[in-house]
Design a protein around this motif. Structure first.
Motif, PDB file in Angstrom:
ATOM      1  N   THR A  59      39.651  13.067 -52.914  1.00 49.16           N
ATOM      2  CA  THR A  59      40.671  13.646 -51.572  1.00 49.16           C
ATOM      3  C   THR A  59      42.363  14.387 -51.336  1.00 49.16           C
ATOM      4  O   THR A  59      42.741  15.468 -51.814  1.00 49.16           O
ATOM      5  CB  THR A  59      40.492  12.308 -50.402  1.00 49.16           C
ATOM      6  OG1 THR A  59      39.300  11.898 -50.438  1.00 49.16           O
ATOM      7  CG2 THR A  59      41.501  13.082 -49.463  1.00 49.16           C
ATOM      8  N   GLU A  60      42.852  13.491 -52.500  1.00 51.00           N
ATOM      9  CA  GLU A  60      44.211  13.679 -52.843  1.00 51.00           C
ATOM     10  C   GLU A  60      44.727  14.561 -54.151  1.00 51.00           C
ATOM     11  O   GLU A  60      45.743  15.641 -53.600  1.00 51.00           O
ATOM     12  CB  GLU A  60      45.415  12.347 -53.768  1.00 51.00           C
ATOM     13  CG  GLU A  60      45.290  11.373 -52.955  1.00 51.00           C
ATOM     14  CD  GLU A  60      46.107  11.403 -51.232  1.00 51.00           C
ATOM     15  OE1 GLU A  60      46.479  12.336 -51.040  1.00 51.00           O
ATOM     16  OE2 GLU A  60      45.551  11.761 -49.825  1.00 51.00           O
ATOM     17  N   GLN A  62      42.467  17.388 -54.264  1.00 57.56           N
ATOM     18  CA  GLN A  62      42.202  18.316 -52.906  1.00 57.56           C
ATOM     19  C   GLN A  62      43.311  18.712 -52.761  1.00 57.56           C
ATOM     20  O   GLN A  62      43.548  19.786 -52.145  1.00 57.56           O
ATOM     21  CB  GLN A  62      41.210  18.575 -52.378  1.00 57.56           C
ATOM     22  CG  GLN A  62      39.878  19.436 -52.589  1.00 57.56           C
ATOM     23  CD  GLN A  62      39.447  19.739 -54.470  1.00 57.56           C
ATOM     24  OE1 GLN A  62      40.679  19.061 -55.751  1.00 57.56           O
ATOM     25  NE2 GLN A  62      38.750  21.183 -54.486  1.00 57.56           N
ATOM     26  N   VAL A  63      43.870  17.604 -51.884  1.00 53.90           N
ATOM     27  CA  VAL A  63      44.988  17.989 -50.646  1.00 53.90           C
ATOM     28  C   VAL A  63      45.779  18.190 -51.001  1.00 53.90           C
ATOM     29  O   VAL A  63      47.049  19.518 -49.961  1.00 53.90           O
ATOM     30  CB  VAL A  63      45.677  16.685 -50.228  1.00 53.90           C
ATOM     31  CG1 VAL A  63      46.571  16.843 -49.196  1.00 53.90           C
ATOM     32  CG2 VAL A  63      44.183  16.410 -48.786  1.00 53.90           C
ATOM     33  N   PRO A  67      46.602  21.886 -49.917  1.00 55.96           N
ATOM     34  CA  PRO A  67      47.460  21.544 -47.900  1.00 55.96           C
ATOM     35  C   PRO A  67      47.048  21.877 -46.810  1.00 55.96           C
ATOM     36  O   PRO A  67      46.818  21.648 -45.840  1.00 55.96           O
ATOM     37  CB  PRO A  67      49.167  22.206 -48.593  1.00 55.96           C
ATOM     38  CG  PRO A  67      49.497  22.570 -49.448  1.00 55.96           C
ATOM     39  CD  PRO A  67      47.528  23.136 -51.045  1.00 55.96           C
ATOM     40  N   GLU A  70      43.711  20.321 -45.995  1.00 59.56           N
ATOM     41  CA  GLU A  70      44.257  19.123 -45.204  1.00 59.56           C
ATOM     42  C   GLU A  70      43.618  18.005 -44.505  1.00 59.56           C
ATOM     43  O   GLU A  70      43.233  17.542 -44.942  1.00 59.56           O
ATOM     44  CB  GLU A  70      45.644  18.209 -45.229  1.00 59.56           C
ATOM     45  CG  GLU A  70      46.123  17.023 -45.411  1.00 59.56           C
ATOM     46  CD  GLU A  70      47.340  16.366 -45.500  1.00 59.56           C
ATOM     47  OE1 GLU A  70      47.388  15.285 -45.127  1.00 59.56           O
ATOM     48  OE2 GLU A  70      48.076  17.033 -45.610  1.00 59.56           O
ATOM     49  N   LYS A  71      43.941  18.531 -43.380  1.00 58.92           N
ATOM     50  CA  LYS A  71      42.847  18.022 -42.375  1.00 58.92           C
ATOM     51  C   LYS A  71      41.135  17.702 -42.304  1.00 58.92           C
ATOM     52  O   LYS A  71      40.466  16.349 -42.429  1.00 58.92           O
ATOM     53  CB  LYS A  71      42.802  18.345 -40.578  1.00 58.92           C
ATOM     54  CG  LYS A  71      42.427  17.609 -39.561  1.00 58.92           C
ATOM     55  CD  LYS A  71      42.672  18.569 -38.078  1.00 58.92           C
ATOM     56  CE  LYS A  71      41.251  18.397 -37.396  1.00 58.92           C
ATOM     57  NZ  LYS A  71      41.471  19.231 -36.116  1.00 58.92           N
ATOM     58  N   ILE A  73      40.123  17.915 -45.380  1.00 56.98           N
ATOM     59  CA  ILE A  73      39.610  17.460 -46.549  1.00 56.98           C
ATOM     60  C   ILE A  73      39.649  16.029 -46.119  1.00 56.98           C
ATOM     61  O   ILE A  73      38.871  15.516 -47.381  1.00 56.98           O
ATOM     62  CB  ILE A  73      41.172  17.988 -48.174  1.00 56.98           C
ATOM     63  CG1 ILE A  73      40.205  19.042 -48.278  1.00 56.98           C
ATOM     64  CG2 ILE A  73      40.358  16.637 -48.671  1.00 56.98           C
ATOM     65  CD1 ILE A  73      41.889  19.827 -49.169  1.00 56.98           C
ATOM     66  N   ARG A  74      40.768  15.508 -45.876  1.00 57.24           N
ATOM     67  CA  ARG A  74      40.592  13.585 -45.647  1.00 57.24           C
ATOM     68  C   ARG A  74      39.490  13.735 -44.371  1.00 57.24           C
ATOM     69  O   ARG A  74      39.074  12.321 -44.265  1.00 57.24           O
ATOM     70  CB  ARG A  74      42.075  13.625 -45.159  1.00 57.24           C
ATOM     71  CG  ARG A  74      43.133  13.825 -45.500  1.00 57.24           C
ATOM     72  CD  ARG A  74      44.212  13.015 -45.247  1.00 57.24           C
ATOM     73  NE  ARG A  74      44.814  13.157 -45.911  1.00 57.24           N
ATOM     74  CZ  ARG A  74      45.218  12.785 -47.129  1.00 57.24           C
ATOM     75  NH1 ARG A  74      44.558  11.924 -47.424  1.00 57.24           N
ATOM     76  NH2 ARG A  74      46.728  13.147 -48.031  1.00 57.24           N
TER      77      ARG A  74
END
Length: 203
Positions: A59-60, A62-63, A67, A70-71, A73-74
Motif C-alpha cells: 500500500t505504501e 503505491q501511495v 499520491p 491515496e484514498k 489505494i488505501r
C-alpha cells in the motif's frame, strides 16, 4: 498412469474474487474504475502481495507512486472482504463430491498470507483439503513460477503425472502441463464435473 491426486487453484475456481465488487460502488464510474485497476492498483501490484510482500508495504509503495489516488489505494485492502464476493457453487459442489473419494485433494493458490485466513474461516469447504494447501504468500513463490509446483510435489511426495491440476489462468495451465500435470482449464462455461469424468475420475 492412474490419477491419484486432484489439485485446485482457488480464485476463479472455487472463489469469486474481483476488486470491481467493491470499486463499482466506490467510483460509481466504470471508466474511472477501469483506469484505476489497469494503471494504479494493477494485477501485477496485487501479485506482489500474493508473493509475500505485506499489505502495508504494498500500500505504501503505491501511495508514494500515485499520491493523488491515496484514498482509493488505501481502500483496496481495507475492503478486500467485499471483493471476495462468494464461493462458486457449482465447482464447490464438485469438490464436496470428491471429499470421500479415493483421491487426495490439494490446494495451490496465489493468495496473500494475510488475507487467506479470512477465506479459511468463512468458507467451510476449505476444510476438505485437511490443511494440504500451498499458499503463495507463505512460500514467497507465485504461479506461474514452476518452483511453487515443486514445493507441492516435494512436500506431499506426489507425482505430477498422477495429478490433475485445475486453474482458471491460461499461463498457469501451460506451465503445469510442461511439468507433467494433467490439466483442466476453467473457463466461464466449463463443466468441471464433466471434464473430470472425461478424465476417468470417479465420484
Amino acid at each position: 498412469m492412474s490419477i491419484k491426486n486432484i489439485i485446485f487453484d482457488f480464485g476463479g475456481v472455487v472463489m469469486d474474487w474481483n476488486p470491481r465488487y467493491f470499486f463499482k460502488d466506490h467510483f460509481n464510474d466504470d471508466e474511472k474504475m477501469e483506469h484505476f485497476l489497469k494503471n494504479i492498483a494493477t494485477d501485477e501490484w496485487n501479485a506482489e502481495q500474493d508473493r509475500g510482500r505485506t499489505l502495508a508495504e504494498g500500500t505504501e509503495i503505491q501511495v508514494a507512486k500515485h499520491p493523488e489516488w491515496e484514498k482509493e489505494i488505501r481502500a483496496y485492502y481495507d475492503n478486500w472482504t467485499t471483493m471476495l464476493k462468494s464461493d462458486i457453487p457449482h465447482n464447490v459442489e464438485v469438490l464436496r463430491k470428491l471429499e470421500h473419494s479415493k483421491y487426495e485433494l490439494f490446494g495451490l493458490t496465489n493468495w496473500s498470507a494475510e488475507t487467506f485466513p479470512y477465506a479459511l474461516e468463512n468458507y467451510d469447504f476449505f476444510n476438505i483439503f485437511e490443511g494440504k494447501i500451498v499458499v503463495s504468500g507463505t512460500e514467497k513463490l507465485i504461479k506461474p513460477d514452476p518452483a511453487i509446483w515443486e514445493v507441492l510435489l516435494e512436500r506431499y511426495q506426489i507425482k505430477a503425472e498422477e495429478s490433475v491440476f485445475i486453474d482458471d489462468n491460461a499461463k498457469n495451465i501451460e506451465v503445469a502441463k510442461s511439468l507433467g500435470f494433467i490439466c483442466i482449464h476453467i473457463k466461464e462455461d466449463t463443466d468441471l464435473e464433466k471434464e473430470m469424468r472425461d478424465l476417468g475420475i470417479q465420484f
